[in-house]
Write a protein that holds these residues in place. Sequence first.
Motif, PDB file in Angstrom:
ATOM      1  N   LYS A   1       0.838  -1.196   0.000  1.00  0.00           N
ATOM      2  CA  LYS A   1       0.000   0.000   0.000  1.00  0.00           C
ATOM      3  C   LYS A   1       0.872   1.245   0.000  1.00  0.00           C
ATOM      4  O   LYS A   1       1.780   1.371   0.828  1.00  0.00           O
ATOM      5  CB  LYS A   1      -0.912   0.007   1.228  1.00  0.00           C
ATOM      6  CG  LYS A   1      -1.851  -1.182   1.315  1.00  0.00           C
ATOM      7  CD  LYS A   1      -2.706  -1.110   2.580  1.00  0.00           C
ATOM      8  CE  LYS A   1      -3.659  -2.275   2.688  1.00  0.00           C
ATOM      9  NZ  LYS A   1      -4.493  -2.197   3.923  1.00  0.00           N
ATOM     10  N   THR A   2       0.615   2.160  -0.934  1.00  0.00           N
ATOM     11  CA  THR A   2       1.346   3.418  -1.011  1.00  0.00           C
ATOM     12  C   THR A   2       0.373   4.548  -1.329  1.00  0.00           C
ATOM     13  O   THR A   2      -0.758   4.296  -1.757  1.00  0.00           O
ATOM     14  CB  THR A   2       2.436   3.394  -2.100  1.00  0.00           C
ATOM     15  OG1 THR A   2       1.833   3.617  -3.387  1.00  0.00           O
ATOM     16  CG2 THR A   2       3.179   2.067  -2.126  1.00  0.00           C
TER      17      THR A   2
ATOM     18  N   ASN B   1      -2.084   0.960  -4.772  1.00  0.00           N
ATOM     19  CA  ASN B   1      -1.701  -0.346  -4.240  1.00  0.00           C
ATOM     20  C   ASN B   1      -1.030  -1.194  -5.313  1.00  0.00           C
ATOM     21  O   ASN B   1      -1.364  -1.102  -6.500  1.00  0.00           O
ATOM     22  CB  ASN B   1      -2.931  -1.076  -3.705  1.00  0.00           C
ATOM     23  CG  ASN B   1      -3.534  -0.386  -2.499  1.00  0.00           C
ATOM     24  OD1 ASN B   1      -2.843   0.357  -1.791  1.00  0.00           O
ATOM     25  ND2 ASN B   1      -4.806  -0.621  -2.253  1.00  0.00           N
TER      26      ASN B   1
ATOM     27  N   LYS C   1      -0.214  -5.133  -6.080  1.00  0.00           N
ATOM     28  CA  LYS C   1      -0.430  -6.534  -5.709  1.00  0.00           C
ATOM     29  C   LYS C   1       0.708  -7.378  -6.265  1.00  0.00           C
ATOM     30  O   LYS C   1       1.024  -7.311  -7.448  1.00  0.00           O
ATOM     31  CB  LYS C   1      -1.771  -7.049  -6.233  1.00  0.00           C
ATOM     32  CG  LYS C   1      -2.103  -8.470  -5.763  1.00  0.00           C
ATOM     33  CD  LYS C   1      -3.411  -8.990  -6.356  1.00  0.00           C
ATOM     34  CE  LYS C   1      -4.608  -8.308  -5.740  1.00  0.00           C
ATOM     35  NZ  LYS C   1      -5.875  -8.951  -6.211  1.00  0.00           N
TER      36      LYS C   1
END
Length: 259
Positions: free
Chosen positions: A18-19, A23, A25
Motif C-alpha cells: 500500500k502506497t 496499491n 499486488k
Amino acid sequence: MTTHNTYSQEQDSLVLIKTEYGNIKIKLYGDTPGHRDNFLKLVREGFYKDQIFHRVIKNFMIQGGDPKSLASADSTASDNNMADYTIPAEIVFPKHFNKRGALAAARTGNEVNPEKASSASQFYIVVGKSYSEKEINKIETERIERRTQSLYNDLQSENKAKIKEYYSSGDRDGLAAFRQGLYAQAVETAKTDSTLVFTPEQRLAYTKEGGAMHLDNEYTVFGEVIEGIDAVMKIQSVKTDKKDRPETDIKMDIVVISQ
C-alpha cells in the motif's frame, strides 16, 4: 539468525503493498520458498509498516525495505544489509528474470558476496527499459562470444603443457590446428548454455514491456507485480536527490492477501 520455511509445498502467495500512489499486488513465487517465507514473516511481523522506498531510479527500479533509511536523508544504507542474516540465493533463471514488474531481493556486491546471498529485508521492483529485437540479438551474440572466449582461455590454460610441446617442436601448423580444436570445443559448449540465449518469454517481455536484463542471473527474483504497475510507474517518476532518494518520503505498508 536463520529462517524457517512455513510451507513445504511450492505454492505462490499474494501480498499487497500500500502506497499513497496506489496499491501494488504482488505474487510471491512458490519455487523460491526461502525468500517467499522470509518476506511473509516480515510482513506478518509488521516490519514494513511505514518503511519507505529509499532508492528510486527512473527507468530502472524502485527499492525499499531498509530500516536505516528512516533515520536520515543522508543515509547510504541502501547498499548495506541491515538485518543480522541473509537469505541463500534462489536464482531460478531463465524462468524468473528482471522483466518490468519483477520483485527481487537486493544484496551486497559479488566482491564481498560471491554466493549472491540476498538482503533479509531489502527488495526492488523493476521498471527498466524496452529493447528492440535487433538489440536483443546483438546482446545475445555478445554474451555467447564472451562466454566462448572465456571457455577458450580456460581450455588453453588446461592444455599449457601440450601447447608448450608444439612450441618446443616448432610445429606451428599442429599448434594452430590444436588451438582451432579448442576454440571449436568452446563454441559448442557456449551454445549449450541456456543462460546465454533469450527464451521466447524473455524476448516478449523485454520488447513489449521492458526490464533490466543486466541484472539477470545475478539477483534472486522471487515475485512479480500482477496488479498496480501504474503505481510503480508513478513512484519511479518522483523527484529524487543526487543519492536517488525521493525528496519526499514515500511510505509503504504491506499486508498478506493469501499464503
